[in-house]
Scaffold this motif. Structure first.
Motif, PDB file in Angstrom:
ATOM      1  N   LEU A 139       3.207  47.511 -31.732  1.00 25.26           N
ATOM      2  CA  LEU A 139       4.457  47.578 -32.262  1.00 25.26           C
ATOM      3  C   LEU A 139       5.317  46.356 -32.299  1.00 25.26           C
ATOM      4  CD1 LEU A 139       6.794  49.816 -32.383  1.00 25.26           C
ATOM      5  CD2 LEU A 139       7.010  49.403 -29.984  1.00 25.26           C
ATOM      6  N   HIS A 140       5.730  46.239 -33.514  1.00 27.54           N
ATOM      7  CA  HIS A 140       6.520  44.711 -33.914  1.00 27.54           C
ATOM      8  C   HIS A 140       8.087  44.915 -33.668  1.00 27.54           C
ATOM      9  CE1 HIS A 140       2.897  43.226 -35.347  1.00 27.54           C
ATOM     10  NE2 HIS A 140       2.402  44.349 -35.672  1.00 27.54           N
ATOM     11  N   GLY A 141       8.795  43.914 -33.561  1.00 22.41           N
ATOM     12  CA  GLY A 141      10.099  43.781 -33.618  1.00 22.41           C
ATOM     13  C   GLY A 141      10.717  44.461 -32.213  1.00 22.41           C
ATOM     14  N   ILE A 142       9.990  44.772 -31.173  1.00 26.67           N
ATOM     15  CA  ILE A 142      10.483  45.067 -29.768  1.00 26.67           C
ATOM     16  C   ILE A 142       9.414  44.846 -28.781  1.00 26.67           C
ATOM     17  CG2 ILE A 142       9.933  47.634 -30.219  1.00 26.67           C
ATOM     18  CD1 ILE A 142      12.389  48.151 -28.909  1.00 26.67           C
ATOM     19  N   LYS A 143       9.809  44.743 -27.512  1.00 23.59           N
ATOM     20  CA  LYS A 143       8.944  44.656 -26.699  1.00 23.59           C
ATOM     21  C   LYS A 143       8.392  46.183 -26.407  1.00 23.59           C
ATOM     22  CE  LYS A 143      10.289  40.808 -23.874  1.00 23.59           C
ATOM     23  NZ  LYS A 143      11.334  41.009 -22.942  1.00 23.59           N
ATOM     24  N   SER A 144       7.113  46.235 -26.084  1.00 21.88           N
ATOM     25  CA  SER A 144       6.705  47.487 -25.622  1.00 21.88           C
ATOM     26  C   SER A 144       5.848  47.434 -24.263  1.00 21.88           C
ATOM     27  CB  SER A 144       5.819  48.136 -26.787  1.00 21.88           C
ATOM     28  OG  SER A 144       4.941  48.887 -26.496  1.00 21.88           O
ATOM     29  N   PRO A 145       6.219  47.612 -23.345  1.00 14.85           N
ATOM     30  CA  PRO A 145       5.497  47.666 -21.982  1.00 14.85           C
ATOM     31  C   PRO A 145       4.287  48.417 -21.964  1.00 14.85           C
ATOM     32  CG  PRO A 145       7.807  48.072 -21.426  1.00 14.85           C
ATOM     33  CD  PRO A 145       7.735  47.989 -22.748  1.00 14.85           C
ATOM     34  N   LEU A 146       3.274  48.178 -21.347  1.00 11.03           N
ATOM     35  CA  LEU A 146       1.907  48.611 -21.737  1.00 11.03           C
ATOM     36  C   LEU A 146       2.053  50.279 -21.322  1.00 11.03           C
ATOM     37  CD1 LEU A 146      -1.036  46.872 -20.847  1.00 11.03           C
ATOM     38  CD2 LEU A 146      -0.693  47.697 -22.922  1.00 11.03           C
ATOM     39  N   GLU A 147       2.750  50.236 -20.167  1.00 10.24           N
ATOM     40  CA  GLU A 147       2.884  51.964 -19.673  1.00 10.24           C
ATOM     41  C   GLU A 147       3.607  52.763 -20.771  1.00 10.24           C
ATOM     42  OE1 GLU A 147       6.427  49.649 -17.810  1.00 10.24           O
ATOM     43  OE2 GLU A 147       4.284  49.244 -18.317  1.00 10.24           O
ATOM     44  N   GLU A 148       4.343  52.208 -21.505  1.00  9.01           N
ATOM     45  CA  GLU A 148       4.919  53.138 -22.734  1.00  9.01           C
ATOM     46  C   GLU A 148       4.081  53.698 -23.655  1.00  9.01           C
ATOM     47  OE1 GLU A 148       8.105  51.436 -24.712  1.00  9.01           O
ATOM     48  OE2 GLU A 148       9.626  51.470 -22.952  1.00  9.01           O
ATOM     49  N   ALA A 149       3.047  53.025 -23.548  1.00  9.04           N
ATOM     50  CA  ALA A 149       2.016  53.471 -24.886  1.00  9.04           C
ATOM     51  C   ALA A 149       1.179  54.628 -24.380  1.00  9.04           C
ATOM     52  CB  ALA A 149       1.052  52.266 -25.308  1.00  9.04           C
ATOM     53  N   ALA A 150       1.440  55.083 -23.331  1.00  6.09           N
ATOM     54  CA  ALA A 150       0.369  56.222 -22.972  1.00  6.09           C
ATOM     55  C   ALA A 150       1.050  57.501 -23.489  1.00  6.09           C
ATOM     56  CB  ALA A 150       0.247  56.324 -21.452  1.00  6.09           C
ATOM     57  N   GLY A 151       2.205  57.719 -23.520  1.00  6.68           N
ATOM     58  CA  GLY A 151       2.403  58.959 -24.065  1.00  6.68           C
ATOM     59  C   GLY A 151       2.467  59.989 -22.940  1.00  6.68           C
ATOM     60  N   PHE A 152       2.919  61.295 -23.474  1.00  5.86           N
ATOM     61  CA  PHE A 152       2.864  62.436 -22.617  1.00  5.86           C
ATOM     62  C   PHE A 152       1.387  62.872 -22.273  1.00  5.86           C
ATOM     63  CE2 PHE A 152       2.836  66.720 -21.226  1.00  5.86           C
ATOM     64  CZ  PHE A 152       3.470  66.628 -19.987  1.00  5.86           C
ATOM     65  N   GLN A 153       0.833  62.959 -21.172  1.00  4.82           N
ATOM     66  CA  GLN A 153      -0.332  63.654 -20.803  1.00  4.82           C
ATOM     67  C   GLN A 153      -0.246  64.713 -19.587  1.00  4.82           C
ATOM     68  OE1 GLN A 153      -4.339  62.050 -20.496  1.00  4.82           O
ATOM     69  NE2 GLN A 153      -3.675  59.896 -21.525  1.00  4.82           N
ATOM     70  N   HIS A 154      -0.685  65.829 -19.732  1.00  6.47           N
ATOM     71  CA  HIS A 154      -0.721  66.644 -18.390  1.00  6.47           C
ATOM     72  C   HIS A 154      -1.548  65.902 -17.540  1.00  6.47           C
ATOM     73  CE1 HIS A 154       1.487  70.226 -20.182  1.00  6.47           C
ATOM     74  NE2 HIS A 154       0.716  69.904 -21.345  1.00  6.47           N
ATOM     75  N   PHE A 155      -1.377  66.138 -16.296  1.00  5.03           N
ATOM     76  CA  PHE A 155      -2.096  65.869 -15.021  1.00  5.03           C
ATOM     77  C   PHE A 155      -1.909  64.196 -14.765  1.00  5.03           C
ATOM     78  CE2 PHE A 155      -4.618  69.232 -17.104  1.00  5.03           C
ATOM     79  CZ  PHE A 155      -4.398  70.126 -16.125  1.00  5.03           C
ATOM     80  N   SER A 156      -1.406  63.622 -15.766  1.00 13.18           N
ATOM     81  CA  SER A 156      -1.240  61.992 -15.202  1.00 13.18           C
ATOM     82  C   SER A 156       0.149  61.663 -14.517  1.00 13.18           C
ATOM     83  CB  SER A 156      -1.734  61.300 -16.263  1.00 13.18           C
ATOM     84  OG  SER A 156      -1.212  61.389 -17.509  1.00 13.18           O
TER      85      SER A 156
END
Ligand code: ADP
Ligand code: MG
Length: 332
Positions: free
Chosen positions: A315-332
């Motif tokens: 992602l360019h033009g903004i900081k994206s912390p790693l935890e944000e990249a995961a998206g929604f997952q059931h069980f996690s």
């Protein structure tokens, strides 16, 4: 605890699949080669497209959501997977768990679902009805008659496009949550805007016409159910490519922007999911065709990035912390 995708990959990728499975576990729908077509007709080698999605009360929609909205959301969320395949669904079965036989609820659910089926020329052909916590599981089927859009078909040099706007799914949930907690909705959006956000939650955009038009024009496609970054990640990993996304190019929904603080809006746009927009790639030379299809289907399409050789989503033009990249997952 393993996440949803770990579970699928570890326990539900059985080996020794029949060669008729053209696309199996891992895409928005499966594509199955049929060896016989209608009796009396020449064998045309048809392809059956199948997808299942389940909606649980309290997980995929708030407890007590009116029956007509449960009907439209469960059907349109399923239709969204077909839009992402570029295929029109024709038949479906419905597995319904109901806490009780409330006929008022059933009449409203059935009437809304029936009306949508008529609009979409979809036939309900079977299902199952049991007693239990409210759950609606639909299996849609259709026939592929052209190129199917897979998550695995993006090519270096492609442009990345997204439909309409992003952030409505997360914003609508905030609205529903704050109404539940305080009985009031946040004051910074108008009654009309509030209704528009909720309508999108109850009846996500139907992007079938565009999706079907894109088959033969676009390369890869997915619908955004887990979050922009996570779903772009599915295209990147399954296509074996890298994807660059420009934050400044993203069509952030204007009502969501008013409702949330900048951090919330960023989260809704990048990782919340629930937007049910199409994310697709097409070679740069196809831009005029993509734009013409968008006009024809009356759907805004915005180019938000590029596909290149490599792996992962950047992602360019903004900081994206790693935890944000995961998206929604059931069980996690
Ligand atoms: P989507 O977000 O498009 O609904 P999912 O994230 O639910 O897709 O699922 C990812 C892929 O895994 C899909 O191809 C789906 O068919 C498949 N899948 C999910 N659960 C199972 C399961 N229990 N067994 C086999 N395949 C599964
Ligand atoms: Mg999908």
């Amino acid at each position: 605890m393993p996440g949803e995708f770990d579970i699928i990959n570890k326990y539900f990728r059985f080996s020794g699949q029949d060669k008729s499975v053209l696309m199996g576990v891992g895409d928005d729908a499966a594509v199955l080669a049929l060896s016989h077509s209608l009796p009396g007709e020449k064998n045309s080698g048809g392809r059956l497209v199948v997808a299942t999605d389940t909606l649980l009360e309290g997980v995929h929609f708030p407890a007590g959501m009116p029956a007509e909205h449960v009907a439209s959301r469960s059907l349109l969320v399923n239709v969204s997977d077909f839009a992402a395949m570029g295929v029109r669904p024709r038949w479906f079965t419905i597995a319904l768990a109901l806490p009780d036989a409330n006929e008022d609820w059933l009449a409203r659910f059935s009437s809304r679902m029936g009306a949508l089926c008529e609009e979409l020329t979809l036939s309900l052909v079977g299902g199952d009805t049991v007693k239990g916590p409210l759950s609606i599981s639909l299996t849609l089927m259709g026939e592929a008659d052209g190129q199917v859009l897979s998550r695995a078909a993006a090519k270096p040099g492609d442009e990345l496009w997204v439909t309409n706007s992003l952030g409505r799914g997360g914003a609508a949930l905030k609205l529903l949550d704050s109404e539940k907690q305080s009985g009031a909705s946040p004051g910074n959006i108008s009654a009309v805007e509030k209704e528009q956000l909720l309508q999108h939650f109850y009846a996500p955009d139907c992007l079938l016409d565009l999706g079907v038009g894109l088959s033969g024009v676009a390369h890869a496609a997915i619908d955004i159910s887990d979050g922009l970054l996570a779903d772009a990640g599915h295209i990147a990993s399954q296509s074996g490519v890298a994807i660059d996304i420009e934050w400044d190019a993203l069509p952030v929904n204007t009502i969501a922007k008013k409702l949330g603080n900048p951090d919330e809006v960023r989260r809704w746009v990048l990782t919340h999911g629930d937007d049910y927009q199409l994310l697709f790639t097409a070679s740069a030379g196809k831009r005029p065709e993509v734009e013409a299809l968008a006009r024809e289907a009356d759907v805004a399409c915005t180019c938000i990035g590029k596909v290149r050789e490599g792996g992962g989503v950047k992602l360019h033009g903004i900081k994206s912390p790693l935890e944000e990249a995961a998206g929604f997952q059931h069980f996690s």
